[in-house]
Structures are given as C-alpha cells and as structure tokens.
Write a protein that holds these residues in place. Structure first.
Motif, PDB file in Angstrom:
ATOM      1  N   HIS A  14       0.878  -1.171   0.000  1.00 34.31           N
ATOM      2  CA  HIS A  14       0.000   0.000   0.000  1.00 34.31           C
ATOM      3  C   HIS A  14       0.910   1.214   0.000  1.00 34.31           C
ATOM      4  O   HIS A  14       1.887   1.255   0.750  1.00 34.31           O
ATOM      5  CB  HIS A  14      -0.829   0.067   1.289  1.00 34.31           C
ATOM      6  CG  HIS A  14      -1.968  -0.864   1.353  1.00 34.31           C
ATOM      7  ND1 HIS A  14      -3.171  -0.594   0.767  1.00 34.31           N
ATOM      8  CD2 HIS A  14      -2.102  -2.060   1.966  1.00 34.31           C
ATOM      9  CE1 HIS A  14      -4.004  -1.593   1.012  1.00 34.31           C
ATOM     10  NE2 HIS A  14      -3.370  -2.499   1.738  1.00 34.31           N
ATOM     11  N   THR A  15       0.587   2.195  -0.834  1.00 36.54           N
ATOM     12  CA  THR A  15       1.335   3.450  -0.840  1.00 36.54           C
ATOM     13  C   THR A  15       0.339   4.594  -0.831  1.00 36.54           C
ATOM     14  O   THR A  15      -0.858   4.386  -1.031  1.00 36.54           O
ATOM     15  CB  THR A  15       2.221   3.588  -2.101  1.00 36.54           C
ATOM     16  OG1 THR A  15       1.371   3.777  -3.241  1.00 36.54           O
ATOM     17  CG2 THR A  15       3.106   2.384  -2.307  1.00 36.54           C
ATOM     18  N   TYR A  16       0.830   5.787  -0.624  1.00 36.00           N
ATOM     19  CA  TYR A  16      -0.030   6.945  -0.816  1.00 36.00           C
ATOM     20  C   TYR A  16      -0.298   7.050  -2.314  1.00 36.00           C
ATOM     21  O   TYR A  16       0.619   6.920  -3.126  1.00 36.00           O
ATOM     22  CB  TYR A  16       0.646   8.215  -0.308  1.00 36.00           C
ATOM     23  CG  TYR A  16       0.834   8.238   1.197  1.00 36.00           C
ATOM     24  CD1 TYR A  16      -0.272   8.283   2.047  1.00 36.00           C
ATOM     25  CD2 TYR A  16       2.101   8.216   1.749  1.00 36.00           C
ATOM     26  CE1 TYR A  16      -0.108   8.286   3.422  1.00 36.00           C
ATOM     27  CE2 TYR A  16       2.274   8.227   3.125  1.00 36.00           C
ATOM     28  CZ  TYR A  16       1.161   8.259   3.956  1.00 36.00           C
ATOM     29  OH  TYR A  16       1.329   8.263   5.311  1.00 36.00           O
ATOM     30  N   ALA A  17      -1.561   7.270  -2.690  1.00 39.32           N
ATOM     31  CA  ALA A  17      -1.922   7.366  -4.111  1.00 39.32           C
ATOM     32  C   ALA A  17      -1.155   8.514  -4.755  1.00 39.32           C
ATOM     33  O   ALA A  17      -1.034   9.603  -4.194  1.00 39.32           O
ATOM     34  CB  ALA A  17      -3.423   7.574  -4.263  1.00 39.32           C
ATOM     35  N   GLY A  18      -0.586   8.241  -5.914  1.00 37.37           N
ATOM     36  CA  GLY A  18       0.190   9.241  -6.635  1.00 37.37           C
ATOM     37  C   GLY A  18       1.669   9.220  -6.288  1.00 37.37           C
ATOM     38  O   GLY A  18       2.461   9.899  -6.930  1.00 37.37           O
ATOM     39  N   TYR A  19       2.042   8.450  -5.275  1.00 36.79           N
ATOM     40  CA  TYR A  19       3.434   8.392  -4.844  1.00 36.79           C
ATOM     41  C   TYR A  19       4.081   7.034  -5.139  1.00 36.79           C
ATOM     42  O   TYR A  19       5.143   6.733  -4.618  1.00 36.79           O
ATOM     43  CB  TYR A  19       3.541   8.686  -3.331  1.00 36.79           C
ATOM     44  CG  TYR A  19       3.299  10.136  -3.011  1.00 36.79           C
ATOM     45  CD1 TYR A  19       4.347  11.033  -2.915  1.00 36.79           C
ATOM     46  CD2 TYR A  19       2.008  10.605  -2.840  1.00 36.79           C
ATOM     47  CE1 TYR A  19       4.126  12.371  -2.638  1.00 36.79           C
ATOM     48  CE2 TYR A  19       1.767  11.937  -2.567  1.00 36.79           C
ATOM     49  CZ  TYR A  19       2.820  12.826  -2.464  1.00 36.79           C
ATOM     50  OH  TYR A  19       2.598  14.143  -2.199  1.00 36.79           O
ATOM     51  N   GLU A  20       3.446   6.227  -5.993  1.00 36.96           N
ATOM     52  CA  GLU A  20       3.932   4.879  -6.263  1.00 36.96           C
ATOM     53  C   GLU A  20       5.360   4.882  -6.813  1.00 36.96           C
ATOM     54  O   GLU A  20       6.205   4.099  -6.359  1.00 36.96           O
ATOM     55  CB  GLU A  20       3.001   4.151  -7.253  1.00 36.96           C
ATOM     56  CG  GLU A  20       1.575   4.012  -6.779  1.00 36.96           C
ATOM     57  CD  GLU A  20       0.693   5.221  -7.096  1.00 36.96           C
ATOM     58  OE1 GLU A  20      -0.476   5.201  -6.695  1.00 36.96           O
ATOM     59  OE2 GLU A  20       1.183   6.189  -7.732  1.00 36.96           O
ATOM     60  N   ASN A  21       5.648   5.748  -7.783  1.00 35.95           N
ATOM     61  CA  ASN A  21       6.994   5.796  -8.365  1.00 35.95           C
ATOM     62  C   ASN A  21       8.018   6.364  -7.386  1.00 35.95           C
ATOM     63  O   ASN A  21       9.179   5.963  -7.392  1.00 35.95           O
ATOM     64  CB  ASN A  21       6.995   6.564  -9.689  1.00 35.95           C
ATOM     65  CG  ASN A  21       6.351   5.754 -10.794  1.00 35.95           C
ATOM     66  OD1 ASN A  21       6.710   4.602 -11.010  1.00 35.95           O
ATOM     67  ND2 ASN A  21       5.373   6.330 -11.476  1.00 35.95           N
ATOM     68  N   LYS A  22       7.601   7.278  -6.540  1.00 32.19           N
ATOM     69  CA  LYS A  22       8.483   7.821  -5.502  1.00 32.19           C
ATOM     70  C   LYS A  22       8.817   6.721  -4.486  1.00 32.19           C
ATOM     71  O   LYS A  22       9.969   6.586  -4.064  1.00 32.19           O
ATOM     72  CB  LYS A  22       7.797   9.013  -4.814  1.00 32.19           C
ATOM     73  CG  LYS A  22       8.639   9.691  -3.789  1.00 32.19           C
ATOM     74  CD  LYS A  22       9.715  10.529  -4.433  1.00 32.19           C
ATOM     75  CE  LYS A  22      10.407  11.366  -3.377  1.00 32.19           C
ATOM     76  NZ  LYS A  22      11.711  11.808  -3.801  1.00 32.19           N
ATOM     77  N   VAL A  23       7.821   5.914  -4.124  1.00 29.60           N
ATOM     78  CA  VAL A  23       8.050   4.789  -3.211  1.00 29.60           C
ATOM     79  C   VAL A  23       9.026   3.804  -3.848  1.00 29.60           C
ATOM     80  O   VAL A  23       9.951   3.319  -3.190  1.00 29.60           O
ATOM     81  CB  VAL A  23       6.716   4.088  -2.839  1.00 29.60           C
ATOM     82  CG1 VAL A  23       6.961   2.726  -2.208  1.00 29.60           C
ATOM     83  CG2 VAL A  23       5.906   4.968  -1.910  1.00 29.60           C
ATOM     84  N   LYS A  24       8.843   3.539  -5.141  1.00 30.33           N
ATOM     85  CA  LYS A  24       9.751   2.634  -5.850  1.00 30.33           C
ATOM     86  C   LYS A  24      11.182   3.154  -5.774  1.00 30.33           C
ATOM     87  O   LYS A  24      12.105   2.403  -5.430  1.00 30.33           O
ATOM     88  CB  LYS A  24       9.309   2.478  -7.309  1.00 30.33           C
ATOM     89  CG  LYS A  24      10.239   1.629  -8.131  1.00 30.33           C
ATOM     90  CD  LYS A  24       9.809   1.540  -9.581  1.00 30.33           C
ATOM     91  CE  LYS A  24      10.841   0.714 -10.331  1.00 30.33           C
ATOM     92  NZ  LYS A  24      10.619   0.592 -11.720  1.00 30.33           N
ATOM     93  N   ALA A  25      11.370   4.431  -6.070  1.00 30.16           N
ATOM     94  CA  ALA A  25      12.720   5.024  -6.028  1.00 30.16           C
ATOM     95  C   ALA A  25      13.291   4.986  -4.606  1.00 30.16           C
ATOM     96  O   ALA A  25      14.463   4.637  -4.412  1.00 30.16           O
ATOM     97  CB  ALA A  25      12.671   6.457  -6.551  1.00 30.16           C
ATOM     98  N   PRO A  67      -3.759   2.460  -8.668  1.00 33.66           N
ATOM     99  CA  PRO A  67      -3.282   3.600  -7.882  1.00 33.66           C
ATOM    100  C   PRO A  67      -3.214   3.240  -6.392  1.00 33.66           C
ATOM    101  O   PRO A  67      -4.126   2.632  -5.845  1.00 33.66           O
ATOM    102  CB  PRO A  67      -4.332   4.682  -8.134  1.00 33.66           C
ATOM    103  CG  PRO A  67      -4.965   4.298  -9.436  1.00 33.66           C
ATOM    104  CD  PRO A  67      -4.929   2.796  -9.471  1.00 33.66           C
ATOM    105  N   GLY A  68      -2.109   3.625  -5.762  1.00 34.18           N
ATOM    106  CA  GLY A  68      -1.946   3.351  -4.344  1.00 34.18           C
ATOM    107  C   GLY A  68      -1.289   2.020  -4.041  1.00 34.18           C
ATOM    108  O   GLY A  68      -1.217   1.619  -2.882  1.00 34.18           O
ATOM    109  N   TYR A  69      -0.775   1.334  -5.084  1.00 33.09           N
ATOM    110  CA  TYR A  69      -0.138   0.036  -4.870  1.00 33.09           C
ATOM    111  C   TYR A  69       1.147  -0.089  -5.680  1.00 33.09           C
ATOM    112  O   TYR A  69       1.282   0.480  -6.748  1.00 33.09           O
ATOM    113  CB  TYR A  69      -1.081  -1.116  -5.265  1.00 33.09           C
ATOM    114  CG  TYR A  69      -2.313  -1.186  -4.408  1.00 33.09           C
ATOM    115  CD1 TYR A  69      -2.280  -1.815  -3.169  1.00 33.09           C
ATOM    116  CD2 TYR A  69      -3.506  -0.608  -4.832  1.00 33.09           C
ATOM    117  CE1 TYR A  69      -3.404  -1.870  -2.372  1.00 33.09           C
ATOM    118  CE2 TYR A  69      -4.635  -0.655  -4.042  1.00 33.09           C
ATOM    119  CZ  TYR A  69      -4.582  -1.288  -2.809  1.00 33.09           C
ATOM    120  OH  TYR A  69      -5.696  -1.336  -2.018  1.00 33.09           O
ATOM    121  N   ALA A  70       2.070  -0.871  -5.151  1.00 35.58           N
ATOM    122  CA  ALA A  70       3.304  -1.236  -5.856  1.00 35.58           C
ATOM    123  C   ALA A  70       3.576  -2.694  -5.511  1.00 35.58           C
ATOM    124  O   ALA A  70       3.046  -3.225  -4.529  1.00 35.58           O
ATOM    125  CB  ALA A  70       4.466  -0.357  -5.418  1.00 35.58           C
TER     126      ALA A  70
END
Length: 184
Positions: A14-25, A67-70
C-alpha cells in the motif's frame, strides 16, 4: 535472521496514491544503502502504456493500473520486512493484518498475468483448438464461469471474441486464449 520462506515471492505494498513511483525510487535506494540486495529484488509499479488524444494529437502515456499500490519481489525476512515497511510512502502490505503479522504473497498465476500485461515477461499462451461458431467456457477474469460462442479469432493478439450474455444482451468480449477452454 528469521526467515518466513527462502523462496522469493511477490507482495503488494500500500502506498499513498500518486506516490507509487516515488516509493519505488525510495525503496530501491534503501535496498542498496541497507545491504538488502540478497533479500529484496525488484520493485514494480503496475503500469501500462495507453494512447491518449489531446489537442488533436495522439500520445502514448503510462497509466497506473492500481493507484496506491506497488509490487515488491523479496524473501520475507524480519529485516527485509522492516526495510520495506518503513520506507517513506509505504503505508503497509496488502494481506497483513497489522500487529506485526507478515503479509500473504501473491499467487504465481497472479504475478505471471500482471507481468505479462505490463510486457515484462511473455506469458505462455495455451494452445486453443476452437473455431468460429464453437462454444467456449471462460475460466478467468470478470466473465469467469460463463459460456459463449466464438465469433472471431485473432492469432496475433492471441485472443478470441466471445458473445457472452451480459445483462440480458449478447455482448462481444475479447478474451485471451489462456482464459477460455473448449466446450465439447
């Protein structure tokens, strides 16, 4: 190091929606700096390329499927779990019930389907031995369990068009060869 399983498996974050690529990085950076490359392997944001028309021009953009997932491929150790869980932007794991409980991994078929849809791996396509006019049973997806008549076969896309009864109307639906089987 406590290990739940020595097999690397895929988990949903679970991630904040819209921040999936930032979480990945962030997670990829933490994997390197915290020496977790032997336990955390890949981080993927489920996206696919779609055509969008804007101002008369057609552009290809990446659209987030969930959205909101990785997704993260990892060996579930206490340390790896801690590193992932405490990455900025990660709010938790799908299938974890809190209180320190470990999450449930995705099934191999779910991972194969998702990676194939994102063109990361080629999905093995089943041989489908049907002809136009024959009936098939849908075995996966939204229409799973339904039967319908094949109206077209596209060998390039490896899809069949099947007429399914949807809300009292016969609706043509394109379905992967893998998701149907012949009804004899």
């Amino acid at each position: 190091m406590a290990v739940e399983s020595y097999d690397k498996q895929w988990y949903v974050l679970h991630t904040y929606a819209g921040y999936e690529n930032k979480v990945k990085a962030n997670l990829e950076s933490r994997i390197e700096t915290m020496g977790m490359t032997d336990y955390i392997f890949r981080v993927i944001v489920p996206e696919q390329e779609v055509e969008v028309e804007k101002d008369g021009e057609t552009k290809i953009v990446k659209e987030n499927d969930f959205p909101g997932y990785a997704l993260v491929e990892m060996i579930m150790t206490d340390e790896a779990w801690y590193v992932v869980r405490n990455t900025p932007g990660v709010t938790g794991f799908l299938g974890s019930h809190g209180g320190g409980s470990k999450p449930v991994s995705l099934l191999p078929d779910e991972v194969d389907d998702m990676l194939a849809r994102m063109n990361i791996v080629e999905r093995k396509v089943a041989d489908l031995n049907v002809e136009v006019g024959e009936s098939v049973k849908i075995v996966a997806g939204s229409f799973s369990g339904m039967q319908g008549e094949v109206t077209a076969i596209d060998n390039d896309k490896q899809e069949v068009t099947v007429l399914v009864d949807f809300l009292g109307r016969e609706t043509p639906t394109e379905i992967s060869f893998n998701d149907v089987e012949s009804v004899l």
